[in-house]
Scaffold this motif. Structure first.
Motif, mmCIF file in Angstrom:
data_model
loop_
_atom_site.group_PDB
_atom_site.id
_atom_site.type_symbol
_atom_site.label_atom_id
_atom_site.label_comp_id
_atom_site.label_asym_id
_atom_site.label_seq_id
_atom_site.Cartn_x
_atom_site.Cartn_y
_atom_site.Cartn_z
ATOM 1 N N ARG A 180 0.916 -1.327 -0.235
ATOM 2 C CA ARG A 180 0.025 -0.052 -0.049
ATOM 3 C C ARG A 180 0.511 1.165 0.167
ATOM 4 N N LEU A 181 1.848 1.255 0.739
ATOM 5 C CA LEU A 181 2.878 2.462 0.760
ATOM 6 C C LEU A 181 3.974 2.815 -0.120
ATOM 7 N N LYS A 195 11.663 3.917 -9.061
ATOM 8 C CA LYS A 195 11.854 2.606 -9.050
ATOM 9 C C LYS A 195 10.700 1.657 -8.910
ATOM 10 N N CYS A 196 9.684 2.380 -8.443
ATOM 11 C CA CYS A 196 8.327 1.532 -7.854
ATOM 12 C C CYS A 196 7.819 1.033 -9.046
ATOM 13 N N LEU A 249 2.321 6.467 -9.508
ATOM 14 C CA LEU A 249 3.410 7.043 -8.472
ATOM 15 C C LEU A 249 2.646 8.140 -7.653
ATOM 16 N N ASP A 250 1.469 8.354 -8.190
ATOM 17 C CA ASP A 250 0.853 9.586 -7.405
ATOM 18 C C ASP A 250 0.612 9.434 -6.090
ATOM 19 N N GLY A 291 -4.301 10.268 2.240
ATOM 20 C CA GLY A 291 -4.872 9.528 3.318
ATOM 21 C C GLY A 291 -4.074 8.079 3.287
ATOM 22 N N TRP A 292 -3.464 7.869 2.519
ATOM 23 C CA TRP A 292 -2.975 6.238 2.253
ATOM 24 C C TRP A 292 -1.346 6.296 1.930
ATOM 25 N N LYS A 293 -0.943 7.006 0.825
ATOM 26 C CA LYS A 293 0.423 7.141 0.472
ATOM 27 C C LYS A 293 0.876 8.434 -0.132
ATOM 28 N N ASP A 294 2.267 8.603 -0.136
ATOM 29 C CA ASP A 294 2.689 9.955 -0.520
ATOM 30 C C ASP A 294 3.152 9.789 -1.961
ATOM 31 N N VAL A 295 3.637 10.561 -2.962
ATOM 32 C CA VAL A 295 3.979 10.348 -4.044
ATOM 33 C C VAL A 295 5.503 9.419 -3.999
#
Length: 509
Positions: A95-96, A486-487, A473-474, A478-482
């Motif tokens: 998720r992160l 590499k992801c 990558l956005d 409330g759940w994850k940053d940019v």
């Protein structure tokens, strides 16, 4: 008989026994048959190649399903109150976007693909060397098709991987660049597209066919700018591959759910299914998603795991009148046999909310535990009343609706024939809405992107689509940053690097 050939047959007998079930592949286990007499009938041939199709069960509803949907903004496997689904933190990492070469799903998905490719290579070698099998070109092409599909997944998820086609080569394979892997998969598909069978019948269901190969080609061309940027866009090639499939006997089912009912092998919309049955470790999406008490109102005699749910915003993005909401997501109160709302072990009413709130045992990253009942559950594949084990519903890796969407996207990206792109999108929307007021007069690229999300929820499409449309990558508020570039691909597992010094880790890991 040579020992190597004895081993070959034992290998296939073992796999056929291990995966034996009702798969419409007409397999039968044979024993005590000399190798030079084996492979003379269609039934024997099906017995030989059935195990390569059974490898596909590693795609859904576990490894690649979870890697795709839980790393995208489609799904989440939250840690439930009490600690269920912490699983070493791997779902937090998905998720992160903080996964590592040691993340379990990253490792298991990679290994699943490599083991499946090895199985394909083994059976290919055995059939190629068996002089008793006549007219083997089409059989070998089928095996190459399944192997190409596994390399398609590795290309998408891991990018730079070794390419191995010779089972007897025991040397450590070196990493190939993503561009080289792309060209390998493309060359394999083009080599077999006119060799594999071209019928759309019960006999070809679940097998590599011309329709499957051309759909895979369309996927390759659709994602060419991501996977093989130096080759440039291939939108026109994507359209041509889609046209090949659309010219075959597949049908967009008037009833959306026809491709998801229990006996969905009759759907003419399905192009390439993972064939499941209750007897051989079948479709367990119900176990993975449903709350522990959900089997009561659904009349299921199974233990469920209360795992994967939909990300809230994904569900909220649907038009309120879109019937695909109810066709894809289980929400609302779950009732006991007396009509009362069930109560969880934590004393809360079992009401599946769309919203999910992390509110217990928060760590420094903001991850923690959620209420057991929260989250819209996957109900896209019908639950069979009275079910005692795994589900028989097949999972369509590819279906005709996706082909319509691919062609529409390519047309819009080329700025060509918007009328045709609009027609294709409207065919999908017409069965999802009552009334023509929800149909488009023209479509934009954003319309196509959203329609892919509404149509293909839970179908291992979200991550690939988000990457192609530049949204993966956005930030997810409330759940994850940019997240870093590499992801866009996963790391090569540390266990693979430790076992093979010829492998190279992906950039950034």
């Amino acid at each position: 008989m040579k020992k190597t050939k004895i081993f070959s047959l034992v290998f296939v007998f073992f796999l056929s026994f291990l995966y034996q079930g009702c798969t419409d592949l007409d397999e039968e286990v044979f024993d005590k048959l000399p190798v030079d007499e084996f492979g003379n009938t269609e039934m024997q041939i099906n017995s030989l190649i059935a195990p390569i199709y059974r490898t596909l069960k590693g795609v859904f509803p576990s490894n690649y399903f979870l890697l795709s949907e839980c790393s995208a903004d489609m799904a989440i496997t939250p840690t439930r109150k009490g600690g269920d689904w912490w699983d070493g933190g791997q779902f937090k990492e998905l998720r992160l976007h903080t996964w590592t070469p040691n993340t379990s799903l990253v490792r298991d998905s990679y290994n699943s693909a490599m083991e499946s490719i090895s199985s394909c290579n083994k059976i290919y070698s055995m059939i190629e060397e068996n002089e008793s099998i006549a007219d083997k070109e089409q059989i070998l092409a089928e095996i190459r098709g399944v192997r190409a599909f596994w390399y398609y997944l590795l290309l998408d998820y891991y990018g730079n991987v070794p390419v191995v086609t010779d089972f007897n080569d025991t040397s450590n394979p070196a990493t190939e660049s993503r561009s080289n892997v792309y060209q390998f998969v493309l060359s394999e598909l083009n080599a077999i597209k006119d060799i594999v069978r071209d019928d759309v019948t019960a006999a070809s269901y679940g097998k590599i066919t011309k329709g499957v190969v051309n759909t895979l080609l369309a996927k390759m061309y659709l994602n060419a700018e991501v996977w093989y940027p130096e080759g440039g866009p291939k939108w026109q090639e994507c359209i041509a591959a889609c046209d090949e499939v659309m010219g075959m006997d597949y049908v967009l089912e008037p009833n959306f759910k026809a491709s998801f009912v229990v006996q969905n092998q009759n759907s003419k919309e399905i192009i390439f299914p993972i064939v499941f049955s209750t007897a051989d470790g079948g479709n367990h999406i119900h176990k993975r998603t449903l709350h522990y008490l959900d089997p009561i109102p659904l009349n299921l005699n199974v233990g469920t795991w209360n795992g994967v749910s939909a990300m809230p915003q994904y569900v909220k993005d649907y038009d309120d009148d879109d019937k695909r909401i109810d066709w894809s997501f289980l929400t609302g109160p779950m009732h006991d046999t007396d009509g009362s709302v069930l109560v969880t072990a934590h004393g809360r009413e079992l009401i599946h909310t769309i919203d999910i709130e992390i509110k217990y045992n928060l760590d420094e990253d903001g991850w923690g535990q959620v209420e057991q009942e929260e989250g819209a559950r996957c109900s896209k594949w019908d639950f069979e009343s009275g079910l005692n084990g795994d589900m028989e519903n097949d999972m369509a890796i590819f279906r005709l609706a996706d082909v319509y969407l691919m062609k529409a996207e390519a047309l819009v990206r080329l700025n060509e024939d918007n009328a045709e792109a609009t027609r294709l999108i409207n065919l999908l929307r017409a069965r999802a809405f009552d009334g023509a007021d929800k149909l488009y007069s023209s479509v934009t690229l954003d319309d196509v992107y959203k329609e892919r999300r509404f149509e293909l929820a839970w179908e291992i499409s979200a991550r690939q689509d988000m990457i192609r449309f530049g949204t993966f990558l956005d930030e997810i508020p409330g759940w994850k940053d940019v997240t870093p570039e590499k992801c866009l691909i996963f790391p090569i597992p540390q266990t693979a690097l430790d076992a093979n010094p010829e492998l190279v880790q992906n950039p950034g890991y």
